[in-house]
Design a protein around this motif. Structure first.
Motif, mmCIF file in Angstrom:
data_model
loop_
_atom_site.group_PDB
_atom_site.id
_atom_site.type_symbol
_atom_site.label_atom_id
_atom_site.label_comp_id
_atom_site.label_asym_id
_atom_site.label_seq_id
_atom_site.Cartn_x
_atom_site.Cartn_y
_atom_site.Cartn_z
ATOM 1 N N ASP A 142 0.858 -1.188 0.000
ATOM 2 C CA ASP A 142 0.000 0.000 0.000
ATOM 3 C C ASP A 142 0.895 1.240 0.000
ATOM 4 O O ASP A 142 1.550 1.549 1.000
ATOM 5 N N GLN A 147 -0.720 4.983 2.855
ATOM 6 C CA GLN A 147 -1.349 4.659 4.143
ATOM 7 C C GLN A 147 -0.873 5.678 5.164
ATOM 8 O O GLN A 147 0.297 5.671 5.567
ATOM 9 N N LYS A 150 -4.604 -3.350 8.369
ATOM 10 C CA LYS A 150 -3.888 -3.588 7.107
ATOM 11 C C LYS A 150 -3.609 -5.080 6.934
ATOM 12 O O LYS A 150 -3.843 -5.647 5.872
ATOM 13 N N VAL A 178 -2.403 -6.638 3.529
ATOM 14 C CA VAL A 178 -1.290 -5.718 3.264
ATOM 15 C C VAL A 178 -0.084 -6.105 4.127
ATOM 16 O O VAL A 178 -0.199 -6.206 5.348
ATOM 17 N N TYR A 190 -8.302 4.477 -4.895
ATOM 18 C CA TYR A 190 -8.942 3.606 -3.896
ATOM 19 C C TYR A 190 -10.347 3.273 -4.393
ATOM 20 O O TYR A 190 -10.956 4.062 -5.122
ATOM 21 N N ALA A 210 -4.262 1.733 -3.920
ATOM 22 C CA ALA A 210 -3.650 2.290 -2.706
ATOM 23 C C ALA A 210 -4.788 2.839 -1.857
ATOM 24 O O ALA A 210 -5.772 3.344 -2.392
ATOM 25 N N SER A 211 -4.667 2.742 -0.533
ATOM 26 C CA SER A 211 -5.866 2.960 0.283
ATOM 27 C C SER A 211 -6.097 4.410 0.709
ATOM 28 O O SER A 211 -7.240 4.815 0.883
ATOM 29 N N TYR A 252 -8.351 -3.577 -0.078
ATOM 30 C CA TYR A 252 -7.833 -4.677 -0.916
ATOM 31 C C TYR A 252 -8.860 -5.790 -1.067
ATOM 32 O O TYR A 252 -9.082 -6.303 -2.179
#
Ligand SMILES: [Zn+2]
Length: 468
Positions: free
Chosen positions: A78, A81, A92, A97, A274, A350-351, A368
């Motif tokens: 990621d 974050q 995560k 992750v 995201y 990517a979060s 994810y």
């Protein structure tokens, strides 16, 4: 680039033939390795912190996990974050992750940040050298994470030099690139931003940037994207544009085509997204300076949701909360735009996640699993291999970390094992602190952090990633 040379591989194979059992064997899973295109049932042997065998035939192991029917994938990386605490690392890990990086805002000073996590982290961590924290320090801003006052203003020449040298020092100290949030420091001049791109080019690294503006009204996303693509072209720096959907909204297709065009003409430009229809940021930040409704594509107070209580805002509550600051969800991204962007081969996942005492945006916990469950299994927007590629080898290559993001001999044993028939997010805007499900095993540097679907307690195998 593979993790080991063919010679070393054959030596390892010879050593393996002497039948030393592996520490851990993930047996008979469907191994997905987007870097090589491998999609087949294999036995994965782990010794210490590394992958030591990927075999078509069974392997002996001190611990053997039956992964029949499960996908064995590289651990997810990621790039975005913000939450870098034990609480965040737990969510995560349960979302698959194995490496969570603070690349957008970044950190400063760098060594202290790494020291605070080394030997104490569930998953791997790392950060960029941040222009925002450098500016906060130099200009004595009252904000802690994002600027709130002084740093939103133009820097004097002395301050600008001090910011530059702090960012540069962070790179010397091992930060993974330069983090930049131009929208949060709207008075940072174009010359000042260009100068930092020059610094990234000098260090042969990338700028991870939240661009100057978003939305359809100029100054908006198109000219903001043109600014950073120009800076990359002028200096030769690599460029990573964060959360493209929340910046571009209905112009996401156009902006992806702009990035595609830049790449076609030889620039190193990448982007990420995201899988949600709302963003989240600090209501006290410059994002909500007058005119924010039009800049966000024509949203209203009601499209803002206060993270602490889940309430939708009004003009009155907006004014009240803006004075005190705090996280607010911004419901501004159409669902068809999320699907369009997720299907595009250029976007990484990517979060942009952060949870504080269980409050925040569900993306911190569910990004994810949501891509794998909702967009791969339920909606067939992209293939499983393509989704895993966006979560593993793409970010690994962006960072330039050859031992991450692969299921190959000699690579770090960061591995996520999930059930493609069950994996799904459970985190919601009303209750974001809910673990994803269908991810029974996660290994970080050869150590289980999730086992039988539960977090393993008392393990801290995460390591800091630094610029090589
Ligand atoms: Zn951002």
């Amino acid at each position: 680039m593979r993790c080991l040379t063919p010679l070393l591989l054959s030596l390892l194979a010879a050593a393996a033939a002497q039948a030393q059992p592996y520490d851990i064997v993930l047996a008979h899973g469907r191994v997905l390795d987007p870097a090589t295109g491998l999609d087949a049932v294999r036995y994965v042997g782990i010794r210490g912190t590394q992958i030591a065998a990927v075999s078509e035939t069974p392997l002996q192991g001190r611990t053997v996990v039956d992964a029949t029917g499960l996908v064995v994938a590289p651990g997810f990386i990621d790039l975005h974050q913000h939450g870098q605490t034990p609480e965040n690392y737990r969510f995560k890990a349960r979302d698959g992750v194995t490496t969570a990086l603070e690349m957008e805002v970044g950190v400063s000073p760098v060594p202290e940040w790494y020291r605070a996590r080394e030997g104490k982290s569930l998953i791997n961590f790392g950060a960029s050298s941040g222009e925002i924290p450098a500016r906060i320090a130099v200009m004595h801003d009252s904000g802690t994470f994002l600027p709130r006052d002084a740093a939103e203003h133009a820097a004097t020449p002395e301050q600008r030099r001090a910011i530059y040298s702090l960012v540069r020092r962070g790179l010397d100290e091992g930060a993974l690139g330069i983090g930049m949030g131009i929208a949060y420091v709207p008075a940072a001049s174009r010359a000042e931003i260009l100068e930092l791109f020059g610094l990234a080019a000098q260090y042969k690294t990338a700028v991870y940037v939240h661009i100057r503006d978003g939305g359809p009204v100029e100054p908006g996303v198109v000219d903001a994207l043109q600014e950073v693509i120009s800076d990359a072209a002028i200096t030769g720096a690599s460029l990573h544009v964060v959360h493209i959907t929340s910046m571009a909204l209905r112009q996401t297709g156009l902006c992806l085509d702009m990035i595609r065009g830049a790449r076609r003409h030889g620039l190193d430009v990448t982007t990420e997204m995201y899988p949600y229809t709302a963003g989240m940021t600090d209501i006290g930040s410059a994002i909500f300076n007058p005119g924010w409704q039009a800049k966000q594509g024509g949203i209203t107070y009601h499209d803002l949701q206060w993270a602490l209580t889940g309430e939708r805002l009004t003009a009155e509550s907006f004014a009240r909360y803006r004075k005190i600051g705090g996280m607010v969800a911004v419901h501004s991204i159409p669902e068809d735009i999320v699907r369009l962007a997720i299907a595009d081969p250029m976007t990484m996942i990517a979060s942009d996640g952060i949870l504080q005492n269980g409050k925040g945006h569900p993306r911190a916990a569910g990004t994810y699993a949501r891509v794998l469950g909702r967009y791969v299994r339920e909606q067939h927007v992209l293939s499983l291999m393509e989704a895993v590629r966006k979560m593993t080898i793409m970010p690994a290559e962006r960072l330039g970390v050859p031992r991450k993001g692969r299921i190959e001999v000699g690579c770090d044993a960061d591995i996520t094992v999930f059930d493609p028939a069950r994996v799904i997010d459970r985190a919601t805007f009303a209750n974001p602190a809910q673990y994803s499900q269908g991810i029974p095993y996660v290994l970080v540097n050869g150590t289980f952090v999730v086992r039988n679907g539960e977090l393993v307690s008392g393990v801290e195998p995460g390591k800091g990633l630094r610029r090589p």
